[in-house]
Design a protein around this motif. Structure first.
Motif, mmCIF file in Angstrom:
data_model
loop_
_atom_site.group_PDB
_atom_site.id
_atom_site.type_symbol
_atom_site.label_atom_id
_atom_site.label_comp_id
_atom_site.label_asym_id
_atom_site.label_seq_id
_atom_site.Cartn_x
_atom_site.Cartn_y
_atom_site.Cartn_z
ATOM 1 N N VAL B 87 9.981 -0.981 -2.273
ATOM 2 C CA VAL B 87 9.794 -0.741 -0.837
ATOM 3 C C VAL B 87 8.871 0.445 -0.515
ATOM 4 O O VAL B 87 8.069 0.351 0.426
ATOM 5 C CB VAL B 87 11.155 -0.552 -0.128
ATOM 6 N N GLY B 88 8.968 1.540 -1.267
ATOM 7 C CA GLY B 88 8.134 2.714 -0.977
ATOM 8 C C GLY B 88 6.650 2.403 -1.094
ATOM 9 O O GLY B 88 5.891 2.547 -0.127
ATOM 10 N N PRO B 89 6.212 1.950 -2.248
ATOM 11 C CA PRO B 89 4.800 1.591 -2.417
ATOM 12 C C PRO B 89 4.346 0.466 -1.487
ATOM 13 O O PRO B 89 3.195 0.489 -1.025
ATOM 14 C CB PRO B 89 4.721 1.153 -3.888
ATOM 15 N N VAL B 90 5.209 -0.502 -1.210
ATOM 16 C CA VAL B 90 4.808 -1.580 -0.288
ATOM 17 C C VAL B 90 4.579 -1.004 1.106
ATOM 18 O O VAL B 90 3.640 -1.369 1.800
ATOM 19 C CB VAL B 90 5.870 -2.709 -0.253
ATOM 20 N N MET B 91 5.438 -0.056 1.492
ATOM 21 C CA MET B 91 5.245 0.638 2.759
ATOM 22 C C MET B 91 3.889 1.324 2.783
ATOM 23 O O MET B 91 3.111 1.174 3.731
ATOM 24 C CB MET B 91 6.358 1.674 2.962
ATOM 25 N N GLY B 150 -0.363 1.087 -7.329
ATOM 26 C CA GLY B 150 -1.697 1.049 -7.915
ATOM 27 C C GLY B 150 -2.711 0.426 -6.967
ATOM 28 O O GLY B 150 -3.807 0.959 -6.762
ATOM 29 N N LEU B 151 -2.343 -0.690 -6.358
ATOM 30 C CA LEU B 151 -3.262 -1.367 -5.427
ATOM 31 C C LEU B 151 -3.609 -0.456 -4.253
ATOM 32 O O LEU B 151 -4.756 -0.408 -3.816
ATOM 33 C CB LEU B 151 -2.624 -2.669 -4.913
ATOM 34 N N GLY B 152 -2.602 0.285 -3.759
ATOM 35 C CA GLY B 152 -2.836 1.204 -2.646
ATOM 36 C C GLY B 152 -3.854 2.273 -3.038
ATOM 37 O O GLY B 152 -4.754 2.613 -2.254
ATOM 38 N N LEU B 153 -3.707 2.782 -4.250
ATOM 39 C CA LEU B 153 -4.623 3.825 -4.710
ATOM 40 C C LEU B 153 -6.020 3.258 -4.940
ATOM 41 O O LEU B 153 -7.032 3.902 -4.627
ATOM 42 C CB LEU B 153 -4.077 4.473 -5.990
ATOM 43 N N ILE B 154 -6.091 2.050 -5.478
ATOM 44 C CA ILE B 154 -7.398 1.418 -5.681
ATOM 45 C C ILE B 154 -8.089 1.213 -4.332
ATOM 46 O O ILE B 154 -9.262 1.530 -4.154
ATOM 47 C CB ILE B 154 -7.250 0.059 -6.409
ATOM 48 N N TYR B 155 -7.321 0.691 -3.379
ATOM 49 C CA TYR B 155 -7.886 0.357 -2.068
ATOM 50 C C TYR B 155 -8.449 1.594 -1.372
ATOM 51 O O TYR B 155 -9.495 1.548 -0.743
ATOM 52 C CB TYR B 155 -6.798 -0.297 -1.205
ATOM 53 N N THR B 156 -7.736 2.718 -1.505
ATOM 54 C CA THR B 156 -8.163 3.917 -0.785
ATOM 55 C C THR B 156 -8.988 4.850 -1.654
ATOM 56 O O THR B 156 -9.512 5.846 -1.157
ATOM 57 C CB THR B 156 -6.933 4.725 -0.324
ATOM 58 N N GLY B 157 -9.082 4.532 -2.947
ATOM 59 C CA GLY B 157 -9.748 5.458 -3.844
ATOM 60 C C GLY B 157 -8.939 6.731 -4.028
ATOM 61 O O GLY B 157 -9.442 7.737 -4.532
ATOM 62 N N ALA B 241 7.990 0.017 8.405
ATOM 63 C CA ALA B 241 8.059 1.456 8.154
ATOM 64 C C ALA B 241 6.659 2.014 7.903
ATOM 65 O O ALA B 241 6.332 3.122 8.346
ATOM 66 C CB ALA B 241 8.974 1.738 6.965
ATOM 67 N N GLY B 242 5.821 1.233 7.221
ATOM 68 C CA GLY B 242 4.436 1.638 6.976
ATOM 69 C C GLY B 242 3.673 1.809 8.277
ATOM 70 O O GLY B 242 2.879 2.747 8.439
ATOM 71 N N LEU B 243 3.919 0.893 9.210
ATOM 72 C CA LEU B 243 3.282 0.987 10.530
ATOM 73 C C LEU B 243 3.671 2.302 11.206
ATOM 74 O O LEU B 243 2.818 3.046 11.706
ATOM 75 C CB LEU B 243 3.732 -0.211 11.381
ATOM 76 N N VAL B 244 4.974 2.607 11.203
ATOM 77 C CA VAL B 244 5.469 3.796 11.894
ATOM 78 C C VAL B 244 4.919 5.064 11.256
ATOM 79 O O VAL B 244 4.424 5.958 11.943
ATOM 80 C CB VAL B 244 7.013 3.818 11.901
ATOM 81 N N MET B 250 -1.175 9.423 11.747
ATOM 82 C CA MET B 250 -2.527 9.001 12.149
ATOM 83 C C MET B 250 -3.487 8.976 10.961
ATOM 84 O O MET B 250 -4.665 9.300 11.079
ATOM 85 C CB MET B 250 -3.056 9.899 13.270
ATOM 86 N N SER B 251 -2.937 8.605 9.815
ATOM 87 C CA SER B 251 -3.796 8.362 8.655
ATOM 88 C C SER B 251 -3.034 7.508 7.644
ATOM 89 O O SER B 251 -1.798 7.539 7.609
ATOM 90 C CB SER B 251 -4.232 9.693 8.015
ATOM 91 N N GLY B 252 -3.786 6.727 6.862
ATOM 92 C CA GLY B 252 -3.171 5.903 5.824
ATOM 93 C C GLY B 252 -3.053 6.695 4.541
ATOM 94 O O GLY B 252 -4.053 7.113 3.965
ATOM 95 N N GLN B 253 -1.798 6.931 4.111
ATOM 96 C CA GLN B 253 -1.563 7.778 2.936
ATOM 97 C C GLN B 253 -1.128 6.912 1.760
ATOM 98 O O GLN B 253 -0.005 6.400 1.751
ATOM 99 C CB GLN B 253 -0.450 8.784 3.238
ATOM 100 N N PRO B 254 -1.998 6.770 0.755
ATOM 101 C CA PRO B 254 -1.621 5.885 -0.364
ATOM 102 C C PRO B 254 -0.431 6.410 -1.167
ATOM 103 O O PRO B 254 0.211 5.640 -1.874
ATOM 104 C CB PRO B 254 -2.894 5.848 -1.223
ATOM 105 N N ASN B 255 -0.147 7.687 -1.050
ATOM 106 C CA ASN B 255 0.968 8.231 -1.833
ATOM 107 C C ASN B 255 2.244 8.388 -1.023
ATOM 108 O O ASN B 255 3.223 8.958 -1.510
ATOM 109 C CB ASN B 255 0.585 9.587 -2.424
#
Lengths: 515, 329
Positions: B87-91, B150-157, B241-244, B250-255
């Motif tokens: 759930v955390g990483p999917v968020m 991993g995908l989140g980190l790849i996507y955002t660099g 939860a990711g949306l909230v 006001m930023s997408g945080q891969p971590n």
């Protein structure tokens, strides 16, 4: 003086008075039957004897010395052994590891002395005159052999009092005879035994005296030689029950086939053919492990098969799961209530309504709790479940009442075919007779029933036709006057040697079977 | 309540009757969590002068909302006897995708929908592995936990994505009728979950599967189908939860969301659920999540070191489980 004496034992659970001043005296070298309907208090009394429950009042005496069993271990140490209704062996461990679980003999370094354990286990088996390899894992053993291991385990602490709680329920007649031989051996050695069983003929065969309980109260203690089955049943239920089987009806029309199945089980070479007529009770007879339950599961798509062709009322049906079977109107009451039948944390009402919840949907697709409860209560009344209410958690009910809850689930489901796998296992005479009558009512409504049973009187007393299973296959079909206990056993045991219970080689019997 | 309950205790064959109101409350799975919540609440209020300030209480609820929302999906998984560690990483992944799409000029509505769909897809993948491939949930979601991170980190660099449209702040910082939007979203999610679990067939099957999966299957319920749905819901609530959290920061945080799966599990278990499945209440989970939130807040106000906070939280969870253990179903 009696070796074991329970004096005026009382026990109340929240909402239920389980026992009221019940006494039981067992002599050394006596097999004493404890008889009563489900919920009469037999199991509670035995659990008190074993220290699992503590009595509210009353005394336990062994050799005249009062005992205070605050735990199961204490009772064991005082020489009480019990073989529970539900097996307590750990399947993945060896026989010897199971017997000595928790009190393995150790050497100076604290390591287990395997040699010593083996020696003691072999000595136990010799004493019981049974032939089981102590090093084999328990899950490889037959149900009967597991039962014998339970007895050996109970005796391994030099038990002088041995309680056997419905030990014969999962056994076939041959295996029951082996069990009785062991019991006679122990009787000769002076062990006091309490034997719980719902089978009158077993009590008359093996027991010396019998104590009857009804509704948690002591009724009588009688010499088995001085009484008869009718009298015992009368004392048990408080009324006379002459014939527990409903009256026989003329056999239904054979040409009106409801279900036809050709099933080849995975890993088998031969296809079995099963036909079921409308309003018929078709029996699956055979030894435990002969493949009857697997066939039942295969018929509802819950067991892997190599080939399955099924026709329901003339239409081809493909069943991939029990849900498909339910949709087509085929339901199964599984063999093992607790593992396969009930959702134990659920209430009675929730257990009953689980497979027809959509009936109680409101326009918004939500469940109407009120309608659900009312329907469940009506069904509970119909099958006579004894429970404080429909919101009673099902795990707290006695075995017979639990089984009635499972049966109730299927009554309003509109099934055309119901498969009852051991519907009366561990159930008292009164409830049995009610279940039989219910099955007859269902068939009169045109529902067809397959009944798997290890109790031959049930098969012979109830079925219109019988298929006998042997080593995974149907080996005989009997109808009418051919349905005799002897004939069934002949087919069920043919070509099987007791010396080779694993049955590695397929017997040639299948090739010559009539189809 | 015409029948006094005391008579039935003596009568060996009591008539059918329903439990009294007091007994129902006592046997309700929410009872013990609620007692625990109130106890901790009182302690925190006594120790900290600032705890009861309306601003602080709103703050607590808003901070608790993220875990609270995730814990809804976790409840579904745990009630069936499963678990969802991803759930955390999917968020985080759903949140960064929303942020990335908006930064690339997509309209916020579309970006949010795509982000939620991504969470559901991930959940459905978990569900398919568990239900159809029959793999154990703890292993499946342990693996997808790594994959999603991993995908989140790849996507955002590896960098946060900022520059989001101002209107997007509504979900994390907005107010409706004086109530913070994250709290409203959380309450809405719980309301829907409550209705689903207690008033629909699907909800009943969730508990049935956890109570006895084999019996449920043999009685003709399509267990795999409902398990798939359960994990899809868990993916969806993680994405909500990711949306909230994305809107809040006001930023997408891969971590973002490291360790959130454990907090969510703690909330469910503090809420009185059996980890083996079949027993639990969604309102208990809400209480559990809020209990964690007031613990965090109260310990912060007291100036307890963060290291010690973890120790205290762990101790309280153990204590709660100890008190609640063995309560019969």
């Amino acid at each position: 003086m009696a070796l074991l004496a329970l004096e005026k034992v009382s026990k109340t659970f929240p909402g239920v008075r389980a026992l009221h001043e019940v006494s039981l005296h067992v002599e050394a070298g006596e097999i004493h039957a404890l008889l009563g309907e489900n919920g009469a208090g037999k199991s509670t009394l035995m659990k008190i004897l074993c220290g699992i429950h503590q009595p509210d009042s009353g005394e336990i005496l062994i050799d005249g010395t009062p005992q205070h069993f605050t735990s199961y271990r204490r009772a064991c140490a005082a020489g009480v052994g019990i073989v529970f209704q539900e097996f307590s062996l750990i399947p993945g461990l060896s026989v010897v590891d199971n017997i000595f679980l928790g009190r393995e003999p150790r050497n100076a370094l604290g390591l287990i002395r395997h040699g010593e354990m083996l020696k003691q286990a072999n000595a136990l088996f010799e004493r019981l005159d049974i032939d089981i390899d102590p090093q084999i894992r328990v899950h490889h053993l037959s149900v009967a052999d597991q039962q014998f291991v339970e007895i050996a385990k109970a005796l391994s602490l030099d038990a002088r009092v041995l309680v056997l709680d419905e030990p014969t329920a999962p056994l076939t007649p041959t295996e029951v005879e082996r069990l009785f031989a062991i019991m006679r051996q122990l009787r000769a050695q002076g062990v006091a035994m309490v034997f719980i069983s719902h089978h009158m003929e077993e009590i008359f065969e093996i027991c010396d005296r019998v104590t009857v309980l009804r509704d948690g109260e002591y009724v009588a203690t009688l010499n088995v030689a001085d009484t008869d089955a009718g009298a015992l049943v009368e004392r048990m239920v408080g009324r006379r029950v002459d014939n527990i089987f409903p009256e026989r009806q003329p056999a239904p029309d054979k040409s009106d086939l409801v279900l036809e199945a050709h099933i080849r089980m995975a890993g088998r070479r031969h296809t079995d053919h099963i036909r079921l007529g409308r309003g018929e009770i078709l029996g699956f007879a055979g030894l435990v492990g002969s493949g009857r339950s697997e066939m039942a599961l295969a018929m509802i798509g819950a067991h892997p098969v190599a080939e399955r062709r099924m026709t329901l009322e003339g239409h081809k049906v493909t069943l991939k799961s029990p849900a498909d079977a339910l949709k087509r109107g085929i339901g199964l009451l599984p063999e093992n209530r607790k593992q396969q039948g009930l959702i134990l944390p659920f209430t009675c009402a929730d257990n009953i309504s689980i497979n027809h919840l959509s009936r109680f949907h409101t326009a918004a697709g939500l469940i109407s709790r009120r309608r659900e409860r009312e329907a469940a209560e009506a069904l509970m009344d119909r099958v006579r479940v004894k429970a404080p209410g429909s919101d009673t958690v099902v795990g707290t009910l006695s075995g017979g009442n639990q089984q009635k809850v499972v049966i109730a689930r299927w009554l309003e489901r509109g099934c055309r075919v119901l498969i009852f796998d051991e519907p009366t296992r561990g159930i008292d005479v009164g409830a049995k007779s009610e279940i039989y009558a219910l099955m007859k009512t269902l068939t009169a409504q045109g529902i067809s029933i397959v009944m798997i049973s290890s109790e031959l009187p049930e098969i012979t007393g109830l079925c219109d036709r019988v298929l006998v299973f042997n080593h995974g296959h149907v080996v005989a079909e009997l109808a009418g006057d051919d349905i005799q206990a002897g004939t069934i056993m002949t087919h069920a045991t043919r070509q099987i040697s007791l010396d080779n219970p694993t049955g590695a080689a397929e017997p040639a019997a299948h090739l010559e079977r009539a189809s | 309540m015409t029948t006094p309950s005391s008579t039935s205790a003596i009568n060996p064959k009591p008539r059918r009757q329903r439990r009294s109101r007091a007994s129902r409350l006592l046997h309700s799975p929410v009872f013990f969590p609620l007692v625990g919540f109130i106890a901790v609440f009182i302690v925190m209020a006594l120790v900290n002068d600032n705890f009861l300030l309306p601003n602080n209480l709103t703050n607590v609820a808003r901070q608790g909302a993220i875990i609270g929302i995730i814990a809804v999906g976790m409840s579904f998984a745990i009630f069936t006897g499963g678990i969802d560690l991803s759930v955390g990483p999917v968020m985080a992944l759903s949140g960064t995708l929303m942020a990335g799409l908006m930064a690339a000029g997509w309209p916020p509505t579309v970006a949010v929908i795509v982000g939620l769909l991504l969470g559901m897809t991930f959940g459905a993948f978990n569900g398919a592995c568990v239900a159809f491939a029959r793999m154990p949930p703890i292993i499946v979601t342990l693996a997808t936990m790594g994959i999603a991170r991993g995908l989140g980190l790849i996507y955002t660099g590896g960098y946060p994505i900022s520059g989001l449209p101002a209107g997007f702040a509504f979900f994390g910082r907005g107010e409706v009728m004086g109530i913070q939007v994250p709290i409203l979203i959380m309450l809405l999610v719980y309301l829907v979950a409550y209705i689903v679990l207690h008033h629909t067939s699907f909800g009943r099957y969730v508990y049935a599967i956890g109570g006895n999966e084999e019996a449920t299957r043999l009685t003709g319920i399509r267990v795999p189908r409902y398990k798939l749905l359960v994990y899809t819901i868990s993916g969806l609530t993680a994405a909500i939860a990711g949306l909230v959290i994305t809107s809040r920061l006001m930023s997408g945080q891969p971590n973002a969301g490291t360790g959130f799966e454990l907090d969510a599990i703690a909330a469910v278990v503090l809420g009185g659920a059996a980890i083996a499945g079949g027993r639990g209440a969604i309102l208990g989970t809400l209480v559990g999540a809020m209990l964690l939130a007031i613990l965090n807040n109260g310990l912060n106000l007291m100036g307890v070191s963060p290291y010690l906070q973890d120790v205290v939280k762990g101790g309280i969870i153990l204590l709660a489980i100890y008190i609640g253990r063995g309560r019969s179903a």
